[in-house]
Every structure is written in structure tokens, then in C-alpha cells.
Design a protein around this motif. Structure first.
Motif, short mmCIF file in Angstrom:
data_model
loop_
_atom_site.label_atom_id
_atom_site.label_comp_id
_atom_site.label_asym_id
_atom_site.label_seq_id
_atom_site.Cartn_x
_atom_site.Cartn_y
_atom_site.Cartn_z
N ILE A 116 -9.35 7.94 6.99
CA ILE A 116 -9.82 6.87 6.10
C ILE A 116 -8.66 5.94 5.74
O ILE A 116 -8.80 4.71 5.75
N VAL A 117 -7.51 6.52 5.42
CA VAL A 117 -6.33 5.73 5.07
C VAL A 117 -5.87 4.92 6.27
O VAL A 117 -5.49 3.75 6.14
N ASN A 118 -5.90 5.52 7.44
CA ASN A 118 -5.55 4.81 8.67
C ASN A 118 -6.40 3.54 8.81
O ASN A 118 -5.88 2.45 9.08
N ASN A 119 -7.71 3.67 8.61
CA ASN A 119 -8.62 2.53 8.75
C ASN A 119 -8.38 1.49 7.66
O ASN A 119 -8.46 0.28 7.92
N PHE A 120 -8.09 1.95 6.44
CA PHE A 120 -7.83 1.02 5.35
C PHE A 120 -6.58 0.19 5.63
O PHE A 120 -6.56 -1.02 5.41
N ILE A 121 -5.54 0.85 6.11
CA ILE A 121 -4.30 0.13 6.43
C ILE A 121 -4.54 -0.87 7.54
O ILE A 121 -4.02 -2.00 7.49
N MET B 261 3.95 1.74 2.54
CA MET B 261 4.91 2.76 2.13
C MET B 261 4.25 4.13 2.21
O MET B 261 3.27 4.39 1.51
N ILE B 262 4.76 4.97 3.09
CA ILE B 262 4.16 6.28 3.35
C ILE B 262 5.05 7.37 2.74
O ILE B 262 6.19 7.56 3.15
N ASP B 263 4.50 8.07 1.76
CA ASP B 263 5.14 9.28 1.25
C ASP B 263 4.36 10.45 1.84
O ASP B 263 3.27 10.78 1.37
N PRO B 264 4.88 11.08 2.91
CA PRO B 264 4.10 12.09 3.65
C PRO B 264 4.13 13.44 2.95
O PRO B 264 4.82 14.38 3.36
N VAL B 265 3.34 13.57 1.90
CA VAL B 265 3.39 14.76 1.04
C VAL B 265 2.74 15.93 1.78
O VAL B 265 1.52 16.06 1.82
N MET B 266 3.58 16.79 2.36
CA MET B 266 3.07 17.90 3.18
C MET B 266 3.63 19.26 2.78
O MET B 266 3.01 20.28 3.03
N GLY B 267 4.83 19.29 2.18
CA GLY B 267 5.43 20.57 1.85
C GLY B 267 6.81 20.40 1.25
O GLY B 267 7.28 19.28 1.02
N ASP B 268 7.47 21.52 1.02
CA ASP B 268 8.82 21.50 0.44
C ASP B 268 9.48 22.85 0.69
O ASP B 268 8.80 23.85 0.96
N HIS B 269 10.80 22.86 0.63
CA HIS B 269 11.58 24.09 0.79
C HIS B 269 11.23 24.84 2.08
O HIS B 269 11.19 26.07 2.12
N GLY B 270 10.95 24.07 3.14
CA GLY B 270 10.70 24.67 4.44
C GLY B 270 9.30 25.19 4.66
O GLY B 270 9.00 25.78 5.71
N ARG B 271 8.41 24.97 3.71
CA ARG B 271 7.04 25.48 3.82
C ARG B 271 6.02 24.36 3.59
O ARG B 271 6.22 23.51 2.72
N ILE C 145 0.87 -1.17 0.00
CA ILE C 145 0.00 0.00 0.00
C ILE C 145 0.91 1.21 0.00
O ILE C 145 1.81 1.34 0.84
N ALA C 146 0.69 2.11 -0.96
CA ALA C 146 1.53 3.30 -1.09
C ALA C 146 0.65 4.54 -0.98
O ALA C 146 -0.28 4.71 -1.77
N THR C 147 0.93 5.38 0.00
CA THR C 147 0.15 6.59 0.18
C THR C 147 0.92 7.80 -0.34
O THR C 147 2.14 7.87 -0.25
#
Length: 276
Positions: A90-95, A104-114, A77-79
Motif C-alpha cells: 500500500i505504501v509502495n503504491n502511495f509513494i 524518507m524511509i525509516d525501515p523499522v524491522m528490528g534491533d540488537h541483531g534481531r 513522506i515519512a514511513t
């Protein structure tokens, strides 16, 4: 014997080469069945001035229920990008109902300090809760700092010793103890180098590549897709990360040759047969 499969939890974007539109063909080229679970549908990604977006939150549970009723199981499972606290839950419950998958968690939250405009601190805290399931986590430096609740280095440059500490502190929050901090500039590098820092159960490897051009949309998604598919195919994380970095480098070089705008993403299609 059956073909391996990965559930891809991310948005589907029509133009711009990012998210599932990148992950699905690359993972398929790695001979793995890619099964999208969309979080949103976009006409183009948000790096364009005008975009249409259809949030999929209210339909995700019905979609997942159908998978359950059909008895579907996933090797991985890749997020990717999750647009709200509700989606993270929802993803928590699915996992939790697919706990034997490689997560596999790609925690897409930001970049370049923001943080991205759609993210806030409460969502970042919620994202940290997914770490307990993770066999592999792939933050960039901004996201690694957010996962740990620490400040981003003022100039975006960091030492390998500090990265090792950060990766170890993220790893202890996971079940798999595998962390790849992506796209880092080390204090020992010049402006022409970029490093992916690999932490695997205490073992550290630095994969440094020549940096070409400026940032391009979807680069992280290309890297993540190759990494995730290669690991599900049985490769060790260091070898998989090296394969991913090499693939990204070839794609960026071709994008520069074509003089593509940054928001057109990487022309990975040219190199899919490299996996054969």
C-alpha cells in the motif's frame, strides 16, 4: 507560498511516546504540517505487557483515496513501522502517486541483531523494494544488515570503514543517496559513546554523542522526526542529524533525571520550544 507538509505513515500509540505520537508534535514544532496516515492504533506500545491494537490495513486505501480526491500533495513522506507485506505494498503504491515528494524511509524491522516478532524474512525483502523511492534511509545497524542481506556483527560493534561500505551499498539502491545508520557502537568507541553514521552522496560524517542510561522506547522516532523535519525545512542532512542527536541527548538526560521507566519514552515535550 504555503506551509510545508509531511505525510506520516506509522502507527498511532496512546501511551509510550513513540511513532506518530512523537513525530507529529516535533514536526509541528518545526513549523511543518504533519498529516498522519495510521497503519495501526495501539493503546500502549508492545513494550508493555498488555496492549490493545487495531490493525488499519483494510482502511488505508480508502484513507489514501480521500487524500487523492481532495487533491492533497506533500513535500515529504515519512514511513515508519509497517506491520505486513500488504501494508508495504500500500505504501509502495502511495509513494508512486506522490513521486515528487521527498521520501524518507525509516525501515523499522528490528534491533540488537534481531527482527521484531511481527517481522519475517519475506517482509524484509519487501521492505527493500521501498529503497528505490528513498531520498533518505535511516536504518539502525540491525536494519542496515537486513536491507543488505548480510550478517549482524556478533558483538554489535563495527568499524567506521565497514559502515561506510554498508551505507554506500544501501545508497546505490536509493534515488537520493542519503543514508543515516543510527545508534551505532564503533570499535573505536567506549561504552559511553554512541554514533550516528551519515552518508550523503559519498561524503561521510560521524556524529558521536555521550550515551546516557539504557535504551528507551521511541528514541529512534524522536531522532527521525527532528531529522525529517529539518531536512524538509532545507537543512543539509549532516546538520539535521546533528540537531536530532543533540535533541535526543537532552531528552534522554531529562528522562534519567525523572527516573522514567524505559517504556515511557523520552520526555521531549519539555524541549519543543527549543525549535523556536
Amino acid at each position: 507560498m504555503r506551509q510545508k507538509r509531511i505525510a506520516l505513515i506509522n502507527d498511532i500509540t496512546g501511551f509510550g511516546r513513540c511513532s506518530i505520537a512523537v513525530e507529529l508534535p516535533i514536526i509541528s514544532a518545526l513549523k511543518i504540517q504533519a498529516c498522519p496516515l495510521p497503519t495501526a492504533i495501539l493503546s500502549v506500545h508492545t513494550g508493555f505487557n498488555n496492549y490493545f491494537i487495531d490493525d488499519y490495513t483494510d482502511r488505508m486505501n480508502n484513507y489514501i483515496d480521500s487524500w487523492k480526491l481532495n487533491g492533497l500533495e506533500f513535500d515529504g513522506i515519512a514511513t515508519g513501522f509497517l506491520g505486513s507485506e500488504a501494508q508495504i505494498e500500500i505504501v509502495n503504491n502511495f509513494i508512486e502517486t506522490n513521486i515528487n515528494s521527498f521520501i524518507m524511509i525509516d525501515p523499522v524491522m528490528g534491533d540488537h541483531g534481531r527482527l521484531y516478532a511481527s517481522y519475517n524474512k519475506s517482509m524484509c525483502i519487501k521492505m527493500r523494494e521501498l529503497l528505490k523511492f528513498a531520498d533518505l534511509v535511516t536504518p539502525n545497524l540491525t536494519e542496515a544488515c537486513e536491507l543488505l542481506g548480510i550478517a549482524y556483527p556478533s558483538n554489535g560493534v563495527i568499524s567506521d570503514s565497514r559502515l561506510a561500505t554498508m551505507a554506500a551499498n544501501i545508497a546505490v539502491k536509493t534515488r537520493g543517496r542519503k543514508v543515516v545508520i543510527t545508534g551505532v557502537t564503533l570499535d573505536t568507541d567506549d561504552d559511553s559513546s554512541i554514533t550516528n553514521f551519515v552518508f550523503d552522496n559519498g561524503n561521510v560524517n560521524l556524529i558521536t554523542s555521550h550515551k546516557l542510561g539504557s535504551d528507551r522506547s521511541g528514541t529512534g522516532d524522536v531522532f527521525f522526526a527532528v531529522l525529517a523535519g529539518s531536512i524538509i525545512n532545507g537543512e543539509e542532512v549532516v546538520a539535521a542529524a546533528r540537531k536530532a542527536a543533540d535533541f535526543v541527548t537532552r531528552c534522554i538526560a531529562y528522562a534519567e533525571e525523572l527516573k522514567l521507566p524505559w517504556n515511557y519514552g523520552l520526555p521531549f515535550e519539555e524541549f519543543l520550544t527549543d525549535f523556536n
